[in-house]
Design an enzyme around this catalytic site. Structure first.
Site: not given
Ligand code: PLP
Length: 382
Positions: A47, A145, A174, A230, A274, A321-323
């Site tokens: 992600k 969540r 999770h 995961r 700035y 700055c931005m850039d």
């Molecule tokens: C982001 C996420 C992970 C991975 O989390 P890490 O802490 O980066 O390993 C696993 N499962 C779910 C549902 C997540 O949202």
């Protein structure tokens, strides 16, 4: 404006700011994680642009490295993978909106059913389209969540047995605190998850793929591996927190580099950037670097961050700055075109994601995921 094809323009005419992704490191990290969680399989989490490393490129590399499954947060990320020819199963971890279901089915993306209502939406869209739906059930064991609460999960599991158009391929939860030193809440979540899973045992049914371990779970809770782990941040070679025990050896895969574009001497009484927040009481050598908060180099790093130039560490001065931003060499030397390392190693020195996170008052995750797509990613195999 069409995207620049960096392969056709030599790097030296572009703004010299880039992210280097070391693919070999990613492969090594994946291997170390697989070894740790075996015989459980691995769903690599991609992600937020693969934690800044580049969604499609990392997915392709993971496919080549034999990852079992990919995970993303949103439908859009899954669609991008399919549009780029990624064939591995892809679980979309986030909550779905009913009218998104057909796109999931048409693109063979795996859905998260996080409530009874959502499961029903999936089942009816699948029936209507005559396409099978791959589904993972989401149980909330203590994160609040998404997911059906562990104490009322039986209804969802019961309903899932009756779905004719859904392939219930997985069931997951999770962790909220698996990265802490105190694992009591994580253990409570595990207990609740195990209790939900007894539903299958009591009916003598095989459970679908069971999974709960994120990076922190992989490091600290071997009893959380079940059928699938995961890993997100750990895959990229970064540890989820300073407290989490480092039971898997990984190394960072991402470096962020730029080059000096301007050199000058700044005299006393002549403040920098700035707001005129910084000045010296003696003449100093200052260089300007073409990177800023518009690239994701947080403005909150102003006056805190350090960079590496020619193997030495120098402070960022004045407001970012931005850039562009300025770096104080004091009496050190650097020439236009010299490399500036914002994140990465050179010789014995290193600026780590953890350093940047601490200076910016945030966590490593936020540093990585905020490196803007304006910064080109370059992939190194060696
Ligand atoms: C982001 C996420 C992970 C991975 O989390 P890490 O802490 O980066 O390993 C696993 N499962 C779910 C549902 C997540 O949202």
């Amino acid at each position: 404006m069409p995207p620049i094809n960096h392969a056709t323009i030599t790097q030296d005419v572009l703004r010299p700011t880039l992210v280097e992704v070391n693919l070999a490191r990613l492969a090594e990290n994946l291997r170390a994680i697989r070894q740790k969680v075996a015989p459980a399989k691995v769903m690599t989490i991609l992600k937020a642009n693969a934690y800044g490393h580049g969604l499609v490129e990392v997915a392709r590399w993971m496919e080549q490295q034999g990852a079992d499954y990919l995970g993303v947060a949103y439908l859009e990320e899954g669609l991008l993978l399919r549009q780029n020819g990624i064939r591995l199963p892809v679980l979309v971890l986030g909550g779905i909106i009913g009218n998104q279901v057909p796109l999931f089915l048409q693109n063979d993306l795996t859905l998260t059913a996080s409530s009874l209502e959502k499961l029903e939406q999936i089942e009816s869209a699948a029936a209507q389209l005559g396409l099978p739906a791959r589904v993972h059930l989401k149980i909330d064991t203590g994160m609040e969540r998404i997911g059906v609460h562990y104490y009322s999960a039986a209804g969802l599991l019961e309903a899932s047995l009756k779905c004719k158009h859904c392939l219930i391929e997985g069931i997951y939860s999770h962790f909220a605190n698996a990265d802490a030193a105190d694992l009591s809440h994580a253990r409570l979540q595990l207990e609740r998850f195990n209790e939900v899973l007894r539903f299958y045992e009591r009916r003598s049914l095989p459970a679908p793929l069971r999974h709960i371990a994120n990076s922190a779970g992989i490091l600290q809770l071997p009893e959380s591996y079940f059928d699938l782990a995961r890993p997100g941040i750990l895959l990229y070679g970064v540890y989820p927190s300073p407290e989490a025990s480092r039971t898997v050896a990984v190394r960072p895969a991402l470096s962020w580099k730029s080059r000096v574009v301007y050199f000058k001497v700044v005299l006393p009484g002549h403040p920098v950037s700035y707001g005129s927040t910084w000045q010296s009481d003696h003449p100093v050598r200052v260089v300007t670097v073409p990177v800023g908060y518009g690239d994701g180099y947080f403005r909150s790093l102003s006056g805190k961050a350090q960079v590496l130039i020619n193997g030495r560490q120098y402070p960022v001065i004045g407001r970012i700055c931005m850039d562009q931003m300025m770096v104080n060499l004091e009496m050190g030397s650097a020439y236009n075109g010299d490399e500036v390392i914002l994140l990465g190693e050179a010789g014995g020195a290193a600026i780590t994601v953890e350093h940047l996170a601490e200076w910016a008052g945030t966590i490593p995750y936020e540093i990585l995921t905020n490196i803007n797509t304006r910064v080109p990613r370059v992939y190194l195999q060696g």
